[in-house]
Design an enzyme around this catalytic site. Sequence first.
Site, PDB file in Angstrom:
ATOM      1  N   LEU A  87       7.067  -0.102  -8.545  1.00  0.00           N
ATOM      2  CA  LEU A  87       6.692   1.112  -9.268  1.00  0.00           C
ATOM      3  C   LEU A  87       5.511   0.885 -10.206  1.00  0.00           C
ATOM      4  O   LEU A  87       5.475   1.383 -11.331  1.00  0.00           O
ATOM      5  CB  LEU A  87       7.887   1.669 -10.055  1.00  0.00           C
ATOM      6  CG  LEU A  87       9.098   2.115  -9.230  1.00  0.00           C
ATOM      7  CD1 LEU A  87      10.220   2.593 -10.154  1.00  0.00           C
ATOM      8  CD2 LEU A  87       8.719   3.204  -8.246  1.00  0.00           C
ATOM      9  N   CYS A  88       4.537   0.101  -9.738  1.00  0.00           N
ATOM     10  CA  CYS A  88       3.331  -0.120 -10.540  1.00  0.00           C
ATOM     11  C   CYS A  88       2.076   0.110  -9.699  1.00  0.00           C
ATOM     12  O   CYS A  88       1.099  -0.643  -9.790  1.00  0.00           O
ATOM     13  CB  CYS A  88       3.326  -1.523 -11.152  1.00  0.00           C
ATOM     14  SG  CYS A  88       3.725  -2.856 -10.011  1.00  0.00           S
ATOM     15  N   GLY A  89       2.132   1.150  -8.866  1.00  0.00           N
ATOM     16  CA  GLY A  89       0.966   1.514  -8.080  1.00  0.00           C
ATOM     17  C   GLY A  89       0.605   0.445  -7.054  1.00  0.00           C
ATOM     18  O   GLY A  89       1.466  -0.158  -6.424  1.00  0.00           O
TER      19      GLY A  89
END
Length: 322
Positions: A87-89
Site C-alpha cells: 500500500l505504498c504505490g
Amino acid sequence: MPSLKEIKTRIASVNSTRKITSAMKMVASSKLHHAQVMIENMLPYESLLEHILKAFLASEADASSVYSAERKVKRVALVVYSSNSSLCGGFNANVIKLMQQVADEYRHLGKDSVVVYPIGRKVAEKAAKLGLKIEGDYTEMADKPNVKDCINLSRELGRRFVDGEIDKVELIYHHFKSAGSQILTRKTYLPIDLTGELNRDHERDLSSNVATREAQEYLRKKGNAPTKASVAEAKPLNDNFIVEPDMDTVLTLLIPKMAHLMLYTALLDSNASEHAARMVAMQTATDNADELLRDLNLQYNKSRQQAITNELLDIVGGSVNN
C-alpha cells in the site's frame, strides 16, 4: 440501473474504505515526520565526516586504500532496500524492477554471480522467486533503522570484499528528495572511488509533509524540490598535513566510517521514501473515494427522485381511472 438499496450499500462500503485510507495517510504522515527528523539529525555528522575525509584526500596525491582497489568483477553483491508492507504505490515495484535489470546485467558472469542482501520483506520474497542467492535476514532494519545493524552489515561486506569473495557491491534504494518526490538510485558502494567527489546528493526538503495533487504537479513541472534544509558543500583544504601515525592507518579508520554512514544514509532515505510514497498513495485513494462518493450520492438522489416521481404518477393514474 441498480436499486436504491444497492447504491446505499455501496456508499456505506466506500465510506468505510475512505475512513481506512484517511487514517493510514495520517499514520504515514506521522512516521514521515519522524523519519525526516532522523535524517536531519544525521546530516551534520555526515557533512563533517565527509569534510574531514575530503580535506585529507585533497592533501595526499597518492591516497589509496584496500577498499578502493578495483579488480575484475566476478561476483557482485546487491544491497536492495524495500519495505515490509504494501500500500505504498509503486515504491516496491520500482526497486524490484531495477534489481531485476541489474541482476540481468551480471547474468553473464554465472548463475551464482549475484548475491542479494535484501533489506525489506518485499524484495526478499521477489529475489527468492527469481532464484537469486540471498544472504541474511534484514527485515527488521526496514521498519526500525538501526546504526548498529548497518555497521554489522558494512563490516561483513567489507570483509568479503577484502577477502576476494565479492568484487563489487551496489546499493539500490530510493533517495528522499521531498514528500512528493523520491528518486530511485543505483550507487556503487565498493570499491570506493577516492579520486572522485565523495559528496552525495544533499538535496532534501525536510520542512514539509505536503504531498497533494497540486504539489505533485508542481514537482513534475519544476523538476526539483525546494531545499530549505540543504547542506552546504564542504570545501577541501589544500594544506600539507602531517599525518600520525601514517596515511594508511588514517584511511583505514576513516574509510570504514564513511562506508557505515553510506549504508545508514541509504536506509534512512529508503525509510522516509516509503512513508512518503504511502502517504501520497493513501491521499490519492482518499481523493478518489471522495469523488466516487459524490457520484454515488448524485446517482442515489436521481434514483430516489425517479422512484418518487413514478409513485406519484401511479397515484395520479389510479385516481383518474377511478
